[in-house]
Motif scaffolding. Structure first.
Motif, short mmCIF file in Angstrom:
data_model
loop_
_atom_site.label_atom_id
_atom_site.label_comp_id
_atom_site.label_asym_id
_atom_site.label_seq_id
_atom_site.Cartn_x
_atom_site.Cartn_y
_atom_site.Cartn_z
N GLY A 6 -2.70 2.01 -13.28
CA GLY A 6 -2.61 0.63 -13.74
C GLY A 6 -1.55 -0.15 -12.97
O GLY A 6 -1.76 -1.31 -12.60
N LYS A 7 -0.40 0.49 -12.71
CA LYS A 7 0.65 -0.16 -11.91
C LYS A 7 0.15 -0.46 -10.51
O LYS A 7 0.44 -1.51 -9.94
N ALA A 8 -0.60 0.50 -9.94
CA ALA A 8 -1.14 0.30 -8.60
C ALA A 8 -2.09 -0.90 -8.56
O ALA A 8 -2.07 -1.70 -7.62
N LEU A 9 -2.93 -1.04 -9.58
CA LEU A 9 -3.88 -2.14 -9.61
C LEU A 9 -3.19 -3.47 -9.87
O LEU A 9 -3.63 -4.52 -9.39
N GLU A 10 -2.11 -3.45 -10.64
CA GLU A 10 -1.33 -4.68 -10.84
C GLU A 10 -0.77 -5.17 -9.52
O GLU A 10 -0.71 -6.37 -9.26
N MET A 11 -0.38 -4.23 -8.67
CA MET A 11 0.21 -4.59 -7.38
C MET A 11 -0.83 -5.18 -6.43
O MET A 11 -0.55 -6.12 -5.68
N CYS A 20 -9.96 -1.46 -3.36
CA CYS A 20 -11.05 -0.69 -3.98
C CYS A 20 -10.68 0.76 -4.25
O CYS A 20 -11.13 1.34 -5.25
N GLU A 21 -9.92 1.37 -3.35
CA GLU A 21 -9.64 2.80 -3.48
C GLU A 21 -9.02 3.14 -4.84
O GLU A 21 -9.32 4.19 -5.42
N THR A 22 -8.18 2.26 -5.37
CA THR A 22 -7.52 2.57 -6.64
C THR A 22 -8.52 2.66 -7.78
O THR A 22 -8.33 3.45 -8.71
N TYR A 23 -9.58 1.85 -7.74
CA TYR A 23 -10.62 1.95 -8.78
C TYR A 23 -11.32 3.31 -8.71
O TYR A 23 -11.66 3.90 -9.75
N ILE A 24 -11.54 3.81 -7.49
CA ILE A 24 -12.14 5.14 -7.34
C ILE A 24 -11.23 6.20 -7.93
O ILE A 24 -11.66 7.10 -8.66
N ASP A 25 -9.93 6.09 -7.62
CA ASP A 25 -8.96 7.06 -8.14
C ASP A 25 -8.92 7.03 -9.67
O ASP A 25 -8.89 8.08 -10.32
N ARG A 26 -8.91 5.82 -10.23
CA ARG A 26 -8.85 5.73 -11.69
C ARG A 26 -10.15 6.21 -12.33
O ARG A 26 -10.12 6.85 -13.40
N ALA A 27 -11.28 5.93 -11.68
CA ALA A 27 -12.55 6.43 -12.20
C ALA A 27 -12.55 7.95 -12.27
O ALA A 27 -12.99 8.55 -13.26
N TYR A 28 -12.04 8.57 -11.23
CA TYR A 28 -11.97 10.04 -11.20
C TYR A 28 -11.14 10.57 -12.37
O TYR A 28 -11.52 11.53 -13.05
N ILE A 29 -10.01 9.91 -12.64
CA ILE A 29 -9.15 10.33 -13.75
C ILE A 29 -9.88 10.14 -15.07
O ILE A 29 -9.81 10.99 -15.97
N HIS A 30 -10.61 9.03 -15.22
CA HIS A 30 -11.39 8.81 -16.45
C HIS A 30 -12.42 9.93 -16.64
O HIS A 30 -12.59 10.43 -17.76
N TYR A 31 -13.09 10.32 -15.56
CA TYR A 31 -14.08 11.39 -15.68
C TYR A 31 -13.41 12.72 -16.05
O TYR A 31 -13.95 13.48 -16.87
N LEU A 32 -12.26 13.00 -15.46
CA LEU A 32 -11.54 14.23 -15.82
C LEU A 32 -11.13 14.19 -17.30
O LEU A 32 -11.04 15.24 -17.95
N ARG A 33 -10.90 12.98 -17.79
CA ARG A 33 -10.50 12.82 -19.19
C ARG A 33 -11.70 12.83 -20.14
O ARG A 33 -11.57 12.64 -21.34
N LYS A 66 0.82 -1.21 0.00
CA LYS A 66 0.00 0.00 0.00
C LYS A 66 0.86 1.26 0.00
O LYS A 66 0.42 2.31 -0.49
N GLU A 67 2.06 1.17 0.53
CA GLU A 67 2.96 2.32 0.45
C GLU A 67 3.34 2.59 -1.01
O GLU A 67 3.36 3.74 -1.46
#
Length: 255
Positions: free
Chosen positions: A154-159, A164-177, A127-128
């Motif tokens: 993507g690297k975070a999710l591979e790890m 769940c938090e990483t999916y929220i973070d990536r969703a936010y980036i998708h919406y910004l995009r 998690k670090e």
């Protein structure tokens, strides 16, 4: 200090500061100096943790001393070679110094507690790494470097694909995009409970995503997201903020 820095932030998307990223960074800074605060003067300590990628990570436990909750990277100041301990659990005794540095007691070395690093220890260490990837991803998104941001998440999710938090973070980036379909797919992973680790959900990032959904007219989805965020709350601050977001759906501001 954090409040002053927050006011100085440049506006984020739609003219608002990116609150979730800022608070995430503040929390990380606060956590990173936790050991420092205890060691403004050298303090005698015995630390246990794992050596991963040539670095020693001390593992901190919850108040009951049963569950690993945080990993701290410790810099050994006496030149101890860590390569022989790679992947192992070790204990070191000596003096904890400012900056999460550590000086072993004279004439001693690391003691091997286990030839492996347990799954629970590795999880908090991972998690670090994940947090580092996500913070850099949000910084890239602020620069509109969305491909870089998505590669980092993507690297975070591979790890740890179960975090769940990483999916929220990536969703936010998708919406910004301006890719709401991709953002919605990531949100559904969390909403449908297809990721098992729901600890640490950032209610501020979720609030920012919810506001984007509201602007798109997706009121039901925003309400579902806010309720999920409320369920994950562990503080009064979180509950107050999320309840305010929920009330705003029932009492929209006049245009």
């Amino acid at each position: 200090m954090c409040k002053a820095a927050f006011r100085a932030l440049p506006p984020g998307t739609h003219g608002r500061p990116v609150r979730g990223l800022f608070v995430l960074i503040c929390l990380l800074l606060a956590a990173s100096v936790c050991l420092d605060a205890q060691a403004s003067q050298p303090v005698e300590k015995t630390l246990t943790g794992c050596v991963i990628d040539g670095q020693f990570y001390h593992i901190a436990f919850d108040g009951d001393g049963k569950r690993p909750v945080r990993a701290y990277r410790i810099r050994l100041r006496d030149g101890t070679a860590l390569a022989p301990y790679e992947g192992k659990t070790i204990t070191v005794g000596g003096m904890l110094l400012p900056g999460d540095a550590f000086r072993l007691k004279a004439g001693t070395g690391p003691v091997v507690e286990s030839r492996t690093c347990s799954e629970s220890f590795r999880k908090v260490i991972n998690k670090e790494f994940i947090t580092g990837y996500v913070v850099e991803a949000h910084k890239a998104a602020r620069r509109k470097a969305f491909d870089e941001a998505l590669a980092l998440t993507g690297k975070a999710l591979e790890m740890d694909p179960g975090y769940c938090e990483t999916y929220i973070d990536r969703a936010y980036i998708h919406y910004l995009r301006n890719d709401p379909d991709a953002g919605r797919r990531d949100l559904r992973v969390v909403m449908d409970r297809r990721c098992p680790d729901r600890e640490g959900l950032n209610f501020l990032i979720m609030g920012d995503v919810g506001k984007i959904l509201v602007r798109q007219g997706k009121i039901a989805e925003a309400l579902e997201l806010y309720r999920m965020s409320l369920e994950a709350c562990r503080s009064g601050l979180c509950r107050d903020a999320v309840n305010k977001d929920i009330r705003s759906l029932k009492n929209p501001s006049p245009k």
